[in-house]
Design a protein around this motif. Structure first.
Motif, PDB file in Angstrom:
ATOM      1  N   LYS A   1      -4.152  -1.458  -0.894  1.00 28.46           N
ATOM      2  CA  LYS A   1      -4.954  -1.613   0.319  1.00 28.46           C
ATOM      3  C   LYS A   1      -4.457  -0.680   1.420  1.00 28.46           C
ATOM      4  O   LYS A   1      -5.249  -0.104   2.173  1.00 28.46           O
ATOM      5  N   GLU A   2      -3.148  -0.524   1.508  1.00 27.78           N
ATOM      6  CA  GLU A   2      -2.577   0.388   2.498  1.00 27.78           C
ATOM      7  C   GLU A   2      -2.993   1.830   2.204  1.00 27.78           C
ATOM      8  O   GLU A   2      -3.246   2.615   3.124  1.00 27.78           O
ATOM      9  N   LEU A   3      -3.093   2.186   0.915  1.00 32.32           N
ATOM     10  CA  LEU A   3      -3.539   3.524   0.555  1.00 32.32           C
ATOM     11  C   LEU A   3      -4.975   3.757   1.010  1.00 32.32           C
ATOM     12  O   LEU A   3      -5.309   4.828   1.535  1.00 32.32           O
ATOM     13  N   ALA A   4      -5.835   2.748   0.822  1.00 34.66           N
ATOM     14  CA  ALA A   4      -7.218   2.877   1.290  1.00 34.66           C
ATOM     15  C   ALA A   4      -7.267   3.011   2.811  1.00 34.66           C
ATOM     16  O   ALA A   4      -8.039   3.818   3.359  1.00 34.66           O
ATOM     17  N   SER A   5      -6.446   2.233   3.516  1.00 39.56           N
ATOM     18  CA  SER A   5      -6.402   2.325   4.977  1.00 39.56           C
ATOM     19  C   SER A   5      -5.871   3.685   5.425  1.00 39.56           C
ATOM     20  O   SER A   5      -6.353   4.267   6.398  1.00 39.56           O
ATOM     21  N   ALA A   6      -4.862   4.189   4.714  1.00 35.71           N
ATOM     22  CA  ALA A   6      -4.296   5.500   5.059  1.00 35.71           C
ATOM     23  C   ALA A   6      -5.331   6.602   4.871  1.00 35.71           C
ATOM     24  O   ALA A   6      -5.409   7.542   5.673  1.00 35.71           O
ATOM     25  N   ASN A   7      -6.142   6.490   3.831  1.00 33.22           N
ATOM     26  CA  ASN A   7      -7.209   7.473   3.616  1.00 33.22           C
ATOM     27  C   ASN A   7      -8.221   7.424   4.766  1.00 33.22           C
ATOM     28  O   ASN A   7      -8.674   8.459   5.263  1.00 33.22           O
ATOM     29  N   ALA A   8      -8.560   6.210   5.205  1.00 29.13           N
ATOM     30  CA  ALA A   8      -9.513   6.068   6.320  1.00 29.13           C
ATOM     31  C   ALA A   8      -8.940   6.653   7.612  1.00 29.13           C
ATOM     32  O   ALA A   8      -9.642   7.335   8.368  1.00 29.13           O
ATOM     33  N   ARG A   9      -7.644   6.393   7.864  1.00 29.01           N
ATOM     34  CA  ARG A   9      -7.019   6.941   9.073  1.00 29.01           C
ATOM     35  C   ARG A   9      -7.022   8.462   9.054  1.00 29.01           C
ATOM     36  O   ARG A   9      -7.271   9.116  10.076  1.00 29.01           O
ATOM     37  N   LEU A  10      -6.740   9.040   7.892  1.00 29.20           N
ATOM     38  CA  LEU A  10      -6.737  10.495   7.782  1.00 29.20           C
ATOM     39  C   LEU A  10      -8.137  11.057   7.997  1.00 29.20           C
ATOM     40  O   LEU A  10      -8.308  12.077   8.672  1.00 29.20           O
ATOM     41  N   GLN A  11      -9.144  10.389   7.458  1.00 28.36           N
ATOM     42  CA  GLN A  11     -10.512  10.867   7.637  1.00 28.36           C
ATOM     43  C   GLN A  11     -10.935  10.790   9.101  1.00 28.36           C
ATOM     44  O   GLN A  11     -11.646  11.665   9.598  1.00 28.36           O
ATOM     45  N   VAL A  12     -10.520   9.742   9.793  1.00 26.49           N
ATOM     46  CA  VAL A  12     -10.857   9.617  11.214  1.00 26.49           C
ATOM     47  C   VAL A  12     -10.253  10.766  12.008  1.00 26.49           C
ATOM     48  O   VAL A  12     -10.901  11.378  12.865  1.00 26.49           O
TER      49      VAL A  12
ATOM     50  N   ALA B   1      11.464 -15.059 -13.722  1.00 26.58           N
ATOM     51  CA  ALA B   1      10.936 -13.727 -14.012  1.00 26.58           C
ATOM     52  C   ALA B   1       9.460 -13.633 -13.675  1.00 26.58           C
ATOM     53  O   ALA B   1       8.988 -12.634 -13.123  1.00 26.58           O
ATOM     54  N   GLN B   2       8.713 -14.696 -13.991  1.00 24.89           N
ATOM     55  CA  GLN B   2       7.282 -14.698 -13.687  1.00 24.89           C
ATOM     56  C   GLN B   2       7.023 -14.722 -12.177  1.00 24.89           C
ATOM     57  O   GLN B   2       6.082 -14.101 -11.692  1.00 24.89           O
ATOM     58  N   VAL B   3       7.864 -15.440 -11.435  1.00 20.51           N
ATOM     59  CA  VAL B   3       7.725 -15.469  -9.976  1.00 20.51           C
ATOM     60  C   VAL B   3       7.966 -14.079  -9.392  1.00 20.51           C
ATOM     61  O   VAL B   3       7.216 -13.606  -8.519  1.00 20.51           O
ATOM     62  N   GLN B   4       9.016 -13.418  -9.875  1.00 13.70           N
ATOM     63  CA  GLN B   4       9.282 -12.075  -9.367  1.00 13.70           C
ATOM     64  C   GLN B   4       8.157 -11.112  -9.726  1.00 13.70           C
ATOM     65  O   GLN B   4       7.767 -10.265  -8.914  1.00 13.70           O
ATOM     66  N   MET B   5       7.623 -11.240 -10.914  1.00 13.63           N
ATOM     67  CA  MET B   5       6.522 -10.361 -11.312  1.00 13.63           C
ATOM     68  C   MET B   5       5.291 -10.602 -10.434  1.00 13.63           C
ATOM     69  O   MET B   5       4.581  -9.666 -10.068  1.00 13.63           O
ATOM     70  N   ALA B   6       5.041 -11.887 -10.086  1.00 12.35           N
ATOM     71  CA  ALA B   6       3.915 -12.192  -9.203  1.00 12.35           C
ATOM     72  C   ALA B   6       4.137 -11.585  -7.817  1.00 12.35           C
ATOM     73  O   ALA B   6       3.196 -11.071  -7.189  1.00 12.35           O
ATOM     74  N   GLU B   7       5.376 -11.605  -7.321  1.00 12.06           N
ATOM     75  CA  GLU B   7       5.671 -10.994  -6.027  1.00 12.06           C
ATOM     76  C   GLU B   7       5.448  -9.486  -6.063  1.00 12.06           C
ATOM     77  O   GLU B   7       4.895  -8.903  -5.112  1.00 12.06           O
ATOM     78  N   VAL B   8       5.863  -8.864  -7.150  1.00 13.66           N
ATOM     79  CA  VAL B   8       5.665  -7.422  -7.276  1.00 13.66           C
ATOM     80  C   VAL B   8       4.174  -7.098  -7.385  1.00 13.66           C
ATOM     81  O   VAL B   8       3.709  -6.083  -6.858  1.00 13.66           O
ATOM     82  N   GLN B   9       3.418  -7.959  -8.066  1.00 12.84           N
ATOM     83  CA  GLN B   9       1.978  -7.744  -8.161  1.00 12.84           C
ATOM     84  C   GLN B   9       1.320  -7.824  -6.780  1.00 12.84           C
ATOM     85  O   GLN B   9       0.419  -7.037  -6.459  1.00 12.84           O
ATOM     86  N   LEU B  10       1.789  -8.754  -5.956  1.00 10.88           N
ATOM     87  CA  LEU B  10       1.286  -8.834  -4.589  1.00 10.88           C
ATOM     88  C   LEU B  10       1.616  -7.562  -3.809  1.00 10.88           C
ATOM     89  O   LEU B  10       0.786  -7.055  -3.033  1.00 10.88           O
ATOM     90  N   GLU B  11       2.831  -7.073  -3.990  1.00  6.88           N
ATOM     91  CA  GLU B  11       3.223  -5.829  -3.325  1.00  6.88           C
ATOM     92  C   GLU B  11       2.342  -4.672  -3.794  1.00  6.88           C
ATOM     93  O   GLU B  11       1.946  -3.814  -2.994  1.00  6.88           O
ATOM     94  N   LEU B  12       2.010  -4.638  -5.070  1.00  2.00           N
ATOM     95  CA  LEU B  12       1.135  -3.586  -5.587  1.00  2.00           C
ATOM     96  C   LEU B  12      -0.252  -3.673  -4.948  1.00  2.00           C
ATOM     97  O   LEU B  12      -0.837  -2.656  -4.567  1.00  2.00           O
ATOM     98  N   ASN B  13      -0.765  -4.889  -4.819  1.00  2.50           N
ATOM     99  CA  ASN B  13      -2.078  -5.058  -4.178  1.00  2.50           C
ATOM    100  C   ASN B  13      -2.036  -4.611  -2.713  1.00  2.50           C
ATOM    101  O   ASN B  13      -2.960  -3.955  -2.224  1.00  2.50           O
ATOM    102  N   ARG B  14      -0.947  -4.989  -2.015  1.00  2.97           N
ATOM    103  CA  ARG B  14      -0.813  -4.569  -0.619  1.00  2.97           C
ATOM    104  C   ARG B  14      -0.725  -3.051  -0.503  1.00  2.97           C
ATOM    105  O   ARG B  14      -1.313  -2.444   0.405  1.00  2.97           O
ATOM    106  N   SER B  15       0.015  -2.438  -1.406  1.00  8.27           N
ATOM    107  CA  SER B  15       0.181  -0.991  -1.338  1.00  8.27           C
ATOM    108  C   SER B  15      -1.141  -0.271  -1.625  1.00  8.27           C
ATOM    109  O   SER B  15      -1.420   0.775  -1.013  1.00  8.27           O
TER     110      SER B  15
END
Length: 422
Positions: free
Chosen positions: A199-210, A183-197
């Motif tokens: 960062k992707e949101l910040a990148s998406a905001n930059a792309r839209l501004q460009v 359970a802890q391993v799966q939670m750590a994987e989901v936490q990584l996915e949250l961090n990636r998402s």
């Protein structure tokens, strides 16, 4: 004293109000609230601020200058000639020579320049369509990125709940501690996915501004739903409208340009005439006479035959390129519609069957695990299925959005195309 006290109090109160207002303004500048932005507003802002579209707009002014230049006639030439430098016997001649274009050169230049003006206008239209496509991709990309963050946070809450249940069962001695580790391993994987998402949101905001031509440090909040996409357009309507797309009109205009260039090169085979008029004075005879001349080059060797041949072949090349453009657009249209149909089917399956069933499976296995009917591995499998299903759902939305933006790149606003063909 008592009469001055209220005035001082009022003055301090006004001063403190001003200071507070200034502080609030500074706070708003430093901690800017994301501005709501609809798709129509984003498209309008991009047209006003995007430098690529602005650069394409200058092509029209360039073509207008070339059209003006093409219509000008040659300048006359003023010459002065002296024969014999001795003052008593020299002869001086002043002469004005005007080249006269024959064979329709000026008209051919004008027609070629006009085709260039038409091409500049079509290039601007195509650039506007490309910008519209990029805005849609960037706008819906940020909507999906925000949706991905929300789903990742929901998945994290789901795994945290499962981990909490596993901890309780381990403490009660009902399951092995390895279940908690899983359970802890799966939670750590989901936490990584949250961090990636995130960062992707910040990148998406930059792309839209460009794309919008705005400040990269400014946060935007697109208003809309990433799951609400236009219905798949009718293929027959799009095929009929393909001939009027900017790409096809530009390809046909390319043929017209090369044919106009060919006609211009043919006119250059005919030599121009130069007419001269002047006055000649002889110091020895003390006599002035008028001078009239007519000259033209003899086309014995250079009859512009090489340029004529090259222009003819470029016209043939433009015709083949027009045919290639038509085939390419037809292939792109078919591929895009197939991709959109497949993505739309996947989206419908995810919304109506896969995700609800996966969510129901998670709820059932969690309840069953709490009652001791299922092992925790069943809970983990159900959670993993739901999480993967959500990610695949986002990918299907992305594929459908890319298909939509590709059609916008070809046609412009496809909603207008659909309405005009009904």
């Amino acid at each position: 004293m008592s009469s001055n006290t209220p005035r001082s109090t009022v003055g301090l109160s006004k001063l403190s109000s001003i200071v507070l207002a200034c502080a609030l303004l500074l706070t708003r500048q430093v901690y800017a609230v994301p501005a709501d932005l609809t798709l129509d507003q984003a498209l309008q802002q991009a047209e006003q601020n995007n430098p690529n579209l602005a650069a394409a707009g200058w092509s029209i002014a360039v073509a207008q200058g070339e059209r003006i230049q093409a219509g000008l006639i040659p300048n006359p030439e003023l010459s002065f000639e002296v024969e014999d430098t001795r003052s008593d016997t020299r002869t001086s001649t002043v002469q004005l020579t005007q080249p006269i274009e024959v064979g329709g050169k000026r008209g051919a230049r004008i027609r070629l320049a006009e085709r260039g003006s038409d091409a500049a206008a079509l290039e601007l239209e195509r650039s506007r369509n490309e910008l519209r496509s990029e805005v849609i991709l960037a706008f819906y990309g940020q909507l999906r990125a925000r949706m991905r963050v929300d789903l990742a946070e929901e998945s994290l809450r789901l795994t945290e709940r499962g981990t909490t249940i596993a901890e309780g069962r381990v403490k009660a001695g009902k399951v092995s501690p390895i279940e908690l580790t899983r359970a802890q391993v799966q939670m750590a994987e989901v936490q990584l996915e949250l961090n990636r998402s995130r960062k992707e949101l910040a990148s998406a905001n930059a792309r839209l501004q460009v794309v919008l031509g705005g400040d990269l440090d400014t946060s935007l909040l697109p208003v809309g739903d990433a799951t609400l996409l236009p219905a798949t357009p009718d293929k027959s309507i799009l095929l009929k409208a393909l001939d009027s797309s900017a790409d096809m009109r530009l390809a046909r205009l390319g043929v017209d340009q090369q044919e106009a260039s060919f006609e211009l090169e043919k006119t250059l085979r005919i030599p121009d005439i130069s007419v001269s008029i002047g006055s000649q004075y002889s110091a020895e005879d003390r006599e002035r006479v008028n001078v009239v001349g007519l000259s033209m080059p003899l086309p014995l060797f250079n009859r512009n035959q090489g340029n004529v041949l090259a222009a003819a072949r470029r016209a043939d090349q433009a015709r083949d390129q027009r045919n290639a453009t038509e085939l390419r657009l037809q292939g792109t249209l078919q591929e895009t519609l197939d991709q959109w149909d497949a993505a739309a089917s996947e989206i419908e399956s995810f919304k109506t069957t896969i995700l609800p069933s996966a969510q129901k499976a998670v709820d059932s296995t969690v309840r069953g695990f709490e009652m001791g009917k299922f092992g925790f591995i069943d809970v983990l499998d159900a959670q993993r299925t739901l999480i993967q299903g959500r990610l695949q759902y986002l990918l299907a939305l992305e594929a459908a959005t890319q298909s939509w933006s590709q059609l916008e790149r070809i046609y412009g606003d496809i909603a207008v195309i659909a309405r005009s063909r009904q």
